[in-house]
Structure formats: structure tokens, C-alpha cells
Scaffold this motif. Structure first.
Motif, PDB file in Angstrom:
ATOM      1  N   GLY A 121       0.685  -1.279  -0.506  1.00  0.00           N
ATOM      2  CA  GLY A 121      -0.111   0.145   0.615  1.00  0.00           C
ATOM      3  C   GLY A 121       0.946   1.418   0.095  1.00  0.00           C
ATOM      4  N   ASP A 122       2.516   0.767   0.182  1.00  0.00           N
ATOM      5  CA  ASP A 122       2.559   2.365   0.386  1.00  0.00           C
ATOM      6  C   ASP A 122       2.950   3.317  -1.300  1.00  0.00           C
ATOM      7  N   ALA A 123       3.219   4.367  -1.054  1.00  0.00           N
ATOM      8  CA  ALA A 123       3.567   4.730  -2.446  1.00  0.00           C
ATOM      9  C   ALA A 123       5.120   5.082  -2.760  1.00  0.00           C
ATOM     10  N   VAL A 124       5.605   4.397  -3.884  1.00  0.00           N
ATOM     11  CA  VAL A 124       7.015   4.573  -3.787  1.00  0.00           C
ATOM     12  C   VAL A 124       7.387   5.013  -5.415  1.00  0.00           C
ATOM     13  N   THR A 125       8.400   5.829  -5.962  1.00  0.00           N
ATOM     14  CA  THR A 125       8.841   6.039  -6.955  1.00  0.00           C
ATOM     15  C   THR A 125       9.728   5.222  -7.127  1.00  0.00           C
ATOM     16  N   VAL A 126       9.855   5.007  -9.366  1.00  0.00           N
ATOM     17  CA  VAL A 126      10.928   4.083  -9.501  1.00  0.00           C
ATOM     18  C   VAL A 126      11.811   5.350 -10.304  1.00  0.00           C
ATOM     19  N   ILE A 127      13.229   4.648  -8.911  1.00  0.00           N
ATOM     20  CA  ILE A 127      14.208   5.411  -9.171  1.00  0.00           C
ATOM     21  C   ILE A 127      15.349   5.379 -10.836  1.00  0.00           C
ATOM     22  N   SER A 128      15.044   3.908 -11.421  1.00  0.00           N
ATOM     23  CA  SER A 128      16.213   2.899 -12.791  1.00  0.00           C
ATOM     24  C   SER A 128      15.014   2.312 -13.644  1.00  0.00           C
ATOM     25  N   GLY A 129      15.874   2.031 -14.458  1.00  0.00           N
ATOM     26  CA  GLY A 129      14.918   1.214 -15.062  1.00  0.00           C
ATOM     27  C   GLY A 129      13.640   2.175 -16.743  1.00  0.00           C
ATOM     28  N   ALA A 130      12.912   0.963 -17.414  1.00  0.00           N
ATOM     29  CA  ALA A 130      12.573   1.922 -18.258  1.00  0.00           C
ATOM     30  C   ALA A 130      11.410   3.165 -17.501  1.00  0.00           C
ATOM     31  N   TRP A 131      10.358   2.035 -16.261  1.00  0.00           N
ATOM     32  CA  TRP A 131       9.922   2.600 -15.749  1.00  0.00           C
ATOM     33  C   TRP A 131      10.508   3.626 -14.859  1.00  0.00           C
ATOM     34  N   GLU A 132      11.775   4.678 -14.533  1.00  0.00           N
ATOM     35  CA  GLU A 132      12.178   6.211 -14.034  1.00  0.00           C
ATOM     36  C   GLU A 132      11.209   7.096 -14.076  1.00  0.00           C
TER      37      GLU A 132
END
Length: 171
Positions: A121-132
Motif C-alpha cells: 500500500g505504500d506509495a513509491v517512486t521508480v528510480i531506475s529502469g524503463a519506468w523511471e
């Protein structure tokens, strides 16, 4: 679900990479990602001298053997055992014996425990890869594969995406 362990599979010499590819295809086809986690052929760097020229090449550490990190059950045993090129698991009789952590350490493969700073349920940010740069909420955590599943908005639809622990950070 049982715990995944490393097992050694004996193959025909020279078929190690073919067996690895075939098992990975079977994992994909039968959707066994959560039961057979990793298939590897341990390699080591060796310096060869041919015609007076030094050359660094990779050689198999154990020709004729493949290492598999998997949950042992009837289905996974059957899949691996009946892969073309596999002659059997290493162990007494027909019972495969898992490798201990002490046996895995010298191979550079160790089961690392990761302290998670996020939960479902936590909100996260993608920091690398195709979904950065993508933001999403955690819908699933797979500790054995060290991955999280988040839903991202793609073409106006919520789509699940599986990412490595190292590719996301908590907001």
C-alpha cells in the motif's frame, strides 16, 4: 509455501547453457516464476595465453553442472528432471540435497536478507529502469525474488509491473 533452496543439477557436458535456457523457457511457459527463482551456470574469469597473447576468458566453474534456486516440490522436480540434457539432481538416490549457505558463499551466490523500508500500500517512486520517474502503490512484495509489484497507469488502465527492490524508493 516452502522455502527456496539451491540445488545442483547434473547435465551432459557442454549442455549447461542449453539446459539453463530450456528451464527458463519452461518457467515462462508454465508460469513457475514463484517456484523456480534462478537458474545459473557459475563462471570464472581465467587468463589464457595462446600464441604469446594473454586473453581473459570466462570458463565454467563446474562443467556438467547447473545451479537452480527453487522450491522443491513434485512439479518443479518433474520440470527440471525432464528437461532435455539433464541427467539428474545431485544427491543420494533420487532425493536432491540442497546446498548450504556455506557451500554457496565461495560461488559468489549468497542468499542476502534485505531490510525493507516499505510495505503493501505504500506509495513509491521508480528510480531506475524503463519506468523511471513513475509513481505507484505497492500491491505485492516477493522477498524471495527481491521484487515488488506496483500498479502504473498505462493507456488509462492500471497495469501491474514487477520491479526489483533496488529500482524503487519510498515517497
Amino acid at each position: 509455501m516452502s522455502e527456496a533452496n539451491w540445488y545442483v543439477v547434473h547435465t551432459y557436458s557442454g549442455y549447461e547453457n542449453k539446459v539453463k535456457v530450456d528451464i527458463e523457457k519452461t518457467i515462462e511457459n508454465r508460469n513457475l516464476h514463484d517456484q523456480i527463482l534462478e537458474v545459473t551456470v557459475p563462471m570464472q574469469d581465467v587468463v589464457e595465453v595462446k600464441n604469446g597473447v594473454k586473453k581473459q576468458v570466462q570458463k565454467k566453474m563446474f562443467p556438467g553442472y547447473v545451479l537452480i534456486n527453487m522450491v522443491m516440490n513434485d512439479e518443479t522436480w518433474y520440470v527440471v528432471r525432464n528437461t532435455r540434457g539433464v541427467t539428474g539432481f545431485v544427491g543420494p538416490g533420487s532425493k536432491p540435497v540442497p546446498l548450504s549457505d556455506e557451500e554457496m558463499c565461495p560461488l559468489g551466490i549468497q542468499s542476502s536478507e534485505v531490510a525493507l523500508d516499505f510495505e503493501l500500500g505504500d506509495a513509491v517512486t521508480v528510480i531506475s529502469g524503463a519506468w523511471e520517474g513513475t509513481v505507484g502503490n505497492i500491491k505485492g512484495i516477493n522477498e524471495s525474488k527481491q521484487s515488488v509489484t506496483i500498479n502504473v497507469d498505462m493507456f488509462g488502465r492500471e497495469t501491474p509491473v514487477e520491479l526489483n527492490f533496488t529500482e524503487v524508493k519510498k515517497m
